[in-house]
Each structure stands twice: as structure tokens, then as C-alpha cells.
Design a protein around this motif. Structure first.
Motif, PDB file in Angstrom:
ATOM      1  N   GLN A  77       0.823  -1.205   0.000  1.00  0.00           N
ATOM      2  CA  GLN A  77       0.000   0.000   0.000  1.00  0.00           C
ATOM      3  C   GLN A  77       0.858   1.255   0.000  1.00  0.00           C
ATOM      4  OE1 GLN A  77      -3.491   0.175   2.689  1.00  0.00           O
ATOM      5  NE2 GLN A  77      -2.555   2.028   3.515  1.00  0.00           N
ATOM      6  N   LYS A  78       0.717   2.051  -1.053  1.00  0.00           N
ATOM      7  CA  LYS A  78       1.398   3.338  -1.127  1.00  0.00           C
ATOM      8  C   LYS A  78       0.437   4.477  -0.814  1.00  0.00           C
ATOM      9  CE  LYS A  78       4.959   1.896  -4.454  1.00  0.00           C
ATOM     10  NZ  LYS A  78       5.591   2.187  -5.763  1.00  0.00           N
ATOM     11  N   ASN A  79      -0.719   4.493  -1.458  1.00  0.00           N
ATOM     12  CA  ASN A  79      -1.698   5.547  -1.239  1.00  0.00           C
ATOM     13  C   ASN A  79      -2.389   5.396   0.108  1.00  0.00           C
ATOM     14  OD1 ASN A  79      -2.273   7.764  -3.031  1.00  0.00           O
ATOM     15  ND2 ASN A  79      -2.602   6.241  -4.646  1.00  0.00           N
ATOM     16  N   THR A  80      -2.557   6.492   0.815  1.00  0.00           N
ATOM     17  CA  THR A  80      -3.252   6.469   2.101  1.00  0.00           C
ATOM     18  C   THR A  80      -4.753   6.432   1.865  1.00  0.00           C
ATOM     19  OG1 THR A  80      -1.479   7.818   3.031  1.00  0.00           O
ATOM     20  CG2 THR A  80      -3.521   7.662   4.307  1.00  0.00           C
ATOM     21  N   ALA A  91       1.924  12.614   2.934  1.00  0.00           N
ATOM     22  CA  ALA A  91       2.814  13.373   2.056  1.00  0.00           C
ATOM     23  C   ALA A  91       2.437  13.059   0.618  1.00  0.00           C
ATOM     24  CB  ALA A  91       4.270  13.012   2.315  1.00  0.00           C
ATOM     25  N   GLU A  92       1.977  14.075  -0.108  1.00  0.00           N
ATOM     26  CA  GLU A  92       1.610  13.881  -1.510  1.00  0.00           C
ATOM     27  C   GLU A  92       2.827  14.180  -2.378  1.00  0.00           C
ATOM     28  OE1 GLU A  92      -1.935  14.990  -4.691  1.00  0.00           O
ATOM     29  OE2 GLU A  92      -2.127  15.486  -2.564  1.00  0.00           O
ATOM     30  N   LEU A  93       3.300  13.157  -3.072  1.00  0.00           N
ATOM     31  CA  LEU A  93       4.542  13.266  -3.829  1.00  0.00           C
ATOM     32  C   LEU A  93       4.330  12.841  -5.275  1.00  0.00           C
ATOM     33  CD1 LEU A  93       6.940  11.829  -1.121  1.00  0.00           C
ATOM     34  CD2 LEU A  93       6.642  14.217  -1.761  1.00  0.00           C
ATOM     35  N   ALA A  94       5.169  13.385  -6.123  1.00  0.00           N
ATOM     36  CA  ALA A  94       5.019  13.147  -7.553  1.00  0.00           C
ATOM     37  C   ALA A  94       5.395  11.721  -7.933  1.00  0.00           C
ATOM     38  CB  ALA A  94       5.892  14.128  -8.326  1.00  0.00           C
ATOM     39  N   LYS A  95       4.650  11.186  -8.871  1.00  0.00           N
ATOM     40  CA  LYS A  95       5.018   9.943  -9.546  1.00  0.00           C
ATOM     41  C   LYS A  95       4.747  10.164 -11.025  1.00  0.00           C
ATOM     42  CE  LYS A  95       0.629   7.482  -9.734  1.00  0.00           C
ATOM     43  NZ  LYS A  95      -0.037   6.183  -9.599  1.00  0.00           N
ATOM     44  N   GLY A  97       3.011  10.516 -14.116  1.00  0.00           N
ATOM     45  CA  GLY A  97       1.610  10.632 -14.489  1.00  0.00           C
ATOM     46  C   GLY A  97       0.682  11.064 -13.372  1.00  0.00           C
ATOM     47  N   GLY A  98       1.224  11.503 -12.245  1.00  0.00           N
ATOM     48  CA  GLY A  98       0.325  11.922 -11.169  1.00  0.00           C
ATOM     49  C   GLY A  98       1.037  12.072  -9.841  1.00  0.00           C
ATOM     50  N   THR A  99       0.313  11.775  -8.770  1.00  0.00           N
ATOM     51  CA  THR A  99       0.881  11.861  -7.426  1.00  0.00           C
ATOM     52  C   THR A  99       0.439  10.653  -6.601  1.00  0.00           C
ATOM     53  OG1 THR A  99      -1.000  13.122  -6.552  1.00  0.00           O
ATOM     54  CG2 THR A  99       0.883  14.381  -7.415  1.00  0.00           C
ATOM     55  N   VAL A 100       1.141  10.444  -5.488  1.00  0.00           N
ATOM     56  CA  VAL A 100       0.785   9.427  -4.505  1.00  0.00           C
ATOM     57  C   VAL A 100       0.724  10.101  -3.143  1.00  0.00           C
ATOM     58  CG1 VAL A 100       1.476   7.274  -3.367  1.00  0.00           C
ATOM     59  CG2 VAL A 100       1.899   7.567  -5.801  1.00  0.00           C
TER      60      VAL A 100
END
Length: 319
Positions: A77-80, A91-95, A97-100
Motif C-alpha cells: 500500500q502506497k496511497n493512504t 505526504a503527496e509526492l510526484a510519480k 503521471g500523477g501523485t501518490v
């Protein structure tokens, strides 16, 4: 404190965390392995929290969840999830095509909440959420060749190659005047960790780690390799530096691993490397807190270094 529905309430600082189904077995017993429940996991993380939290605070996490125990399905699990309490840091971080939106574990209550979610293993970033492109840890992952190990992960010939590689790597890092810390992974090998001051980005850090590993492999070509493909390694130990990259993770110190007997990734001293009884799974939830109380790293990771002087020494060694 337990509720009528079997829910257990655990106090953690100013908060109370509910533990659902605390008697649920997460680690089945058998052979030499002891059985452990979700309640046992919560108790362990509550006890180890003062020693573990300094290694977690401010860092994005990937959670390894086993809702039906270690023999059931695993969820990385990466997304909260939206249902997590508001008081848990994110912590919202870039990936690409989007963010996690990663979970961040800054306090004991969060650690216990994650344990209630059957997050057995916490994998942490090597950088902090505030500066995600600039790691303050460098990790060398030393895993043995795939040789059958002894019962319960006891050290055998396969772990001896890990022990030897760690000694050689520690000596090289000493020659480069870099501090280094040693940790059993609770799985198959050892991590050697170098504290950094955060001034370098991941590309610089990975390039340095690659050259350190290459220097060591060139000096011991019959025992060590940097070959990424398994078919090219033979029975040589792989010096893995691939965790040193953006959004890559390494198991957190004092986290539990989903193996029989609930082994723990545990910091050890370099002197403990000489103990013939030391293995990758030497410590479990039963004794890892006792090891933590000995302060095996003794402030070592507080001395983060820049890599410039070490890079010059390494280049001189490589000629």
C-alpha cells in the motif's frame, strides 16, 4: 482495555487507538516458530516505538499489509486510504503521471493504527517528504546467493558470504572516512547504511554507491558482483545499490518481517558481526526491544556526511 465486541483500546500519547480482533493470529506457530497475534504485533510496536520512530518521522512509507496473516494475501500500500484518521500525517509526492499520497508515521498512535491495519512491515523512503529528491541515507543491500538456509533462518554457509561482504564493505567505507551502520534485515541478509547530509540528489548518491560497489567487486571478483541479472552472478554475492533512487524504499529499522516467528529488521553493532550466531533473523518481536535498548548505532546516523571528500578518496583508490 477491551470493549464488549472484543475491540481493545490502547493509549498512545494523547490518543486512544482501537485494535480490532486482537486475538487474530498473524504469525501461525509451528516447528521452532512461536505463534503471534495482532495484539502481540501492537504490543511490540508500542514497546519499540521510542527507538523506531526516529527512523520513520517525516519519511513517506510503503506499507506491507497481511490482513489474513502472513500465510494469506499481501497488499503493498502506497496511497493512504480516505478512511485513515485525519491525525495521521500524509505526504503527496510526484510519480509518473500523477501523485501518490503516502502515509507518514510521526508518532506512536500512527504506528499502532498501522499495526491494527495488519501493516506488518514498514518500508521507508531514503529521503524525507520535505526534500524527496535528496536522500539522507545510502543503503547497500547484501543478500546471499539462493542457498537453502538452516531452520528458522539460522546462519549457514549462505549467510557467511553476507558476513564477509559486510566486513569488506565496512572496511572500504572506513577508508573513505564515511560512518556506516549495520542492520539485519529479518529476511535473508544485511543492510549497510551510510548517513548523508541531504545535499546530494538521488542520481549523485546512486552513482557513488555504484562506484563503491564496483570497486569492491573488482577487488574480489570471485566472491562479489554488481551484475543485475541473476544469471550473470553465479554463486557470487550481489552488492545491491538499487534502493538508492527516488520512490524506492528499504525496510525500516525495527520493523517486523512476514516470516515464521516474526523476525525483526534489527540494528546491530559492527562487533556483533563477529558473533557466529548472528543471522539475518537473529532477532524477533520477543527480543528486538532488548537489543534496541543497547543503542547499537549510538547516534551514528546523526552524523550525516557530504560525499565530496569520500568521492575524491574513492577516485584516488580507483586510480
Amino acid at each position: 482495555m477491551s470493549g464488549a465486541d472484543g475491540t481493545r483500546k490502547v493509549r498512545a500519547g494523547r490518543r486512544t487507538v482501537e485494535v480490532h480482533r486482537p486475538d487474530k493470529v498473524l504469525f501461525p506457530g509451528g516447528g521452532d516458530a512461536k505463534e503471534y497475534t495482532k495484539g502481540d504485533l501492537v504490543d511490540y510496536y508500542r514497546a519499540v516505538a521510542p527507538f523506531m520512530l526516529p527512523h520513520l518521522r517525516g519519511r513517506p512509507l510503503m506499507l506491507e499489509r497481511h490482513p489474513d496473516g502472513v500465510d494469506g494475501p499481501v497488499f503493498m500500500q502506497k496511497n493512504t486510504p480516505d478512511h485513515y484518521p485525519d491525525w495521521i500525517a500524509r505526504a503527496e509526492l510526484a510519480k509518473e503521471g500523477g501523485t501518490v499520497c503516502h502515509t507518514v508515521c510521526d508518532d506512536t498512535a500512527t504506528l499502532l493504527y498501522l499495526a491494527d491495519q495488519a501493516s506488518i512491515t514498514l518500508h521507508r523512503w531514503l529521503s524525507r517528504a520535505a526534500r524527496p529528491d535528496h536522500p539522507d541515507r545510502l543503503v547497500f543491500d547484501l543478500d546471499p546467493s539462493p542457498v537453502p538456509e538452516g531452520p528458522g533462518g539460522t546462519p549457514g554457509a549462505d549467510f557467511e558470504s553476507v558476513r564477509e561482504a559486510a566486513r569488506l564493505l565496512g572496511e572500504l567505507l572506513d577508508a573513505l572516512k564515511l560512518p556506516s551502520a549495520l542492520m539485519t534485515t529479518g529476511s535473508r541478509g544485511l543492510h549497510v547504511i551510510v548517513p548523508l547530509d541531504g545535499r546530494h540528489d538521488f542520481d549523485e548518491v546512486r552513482a557513488f554507491a555504484r562506484d563503491v560497489a564496483g570497486t569492491l567487486a573488482d577487488a574480489h571478483p570471485d566472491r562479489l558482483t554488481t551484475a543485475a541479472r541473476k544469471k550473470d552472478r553465479g554463486d557470487r554475492l550481489y552488492l545491491d545499490i538499487q534502493r538508492n533512487a527516488y520512490a524506492q524504499t528499504a525496510v525500516a529499522p525495527y520493523t517486523v518481517r512476514p516470516r515464521p516467528g516474526a523476525p525483526v529488521a534489527t540494528p546491530v553493532t559492527w562487533d556483533q558481526l563477529d558473533d557466529p550466531a548472528l543471522g539475518a533473523r537473529s532477532f524477533t518481536v520477543a527480543d528486538a526491544v532488548e537489543q534496541a535498548r543497547t543503542d547499537p548505532w549510538a547516534g551514528l546516523l546523526e552524523r550525516g556526511r557530504a560525499l565530496g571528500p569520500a568521492r575524491r578518496r574513492l577516485d584516488a583508490l580507483r586510480g
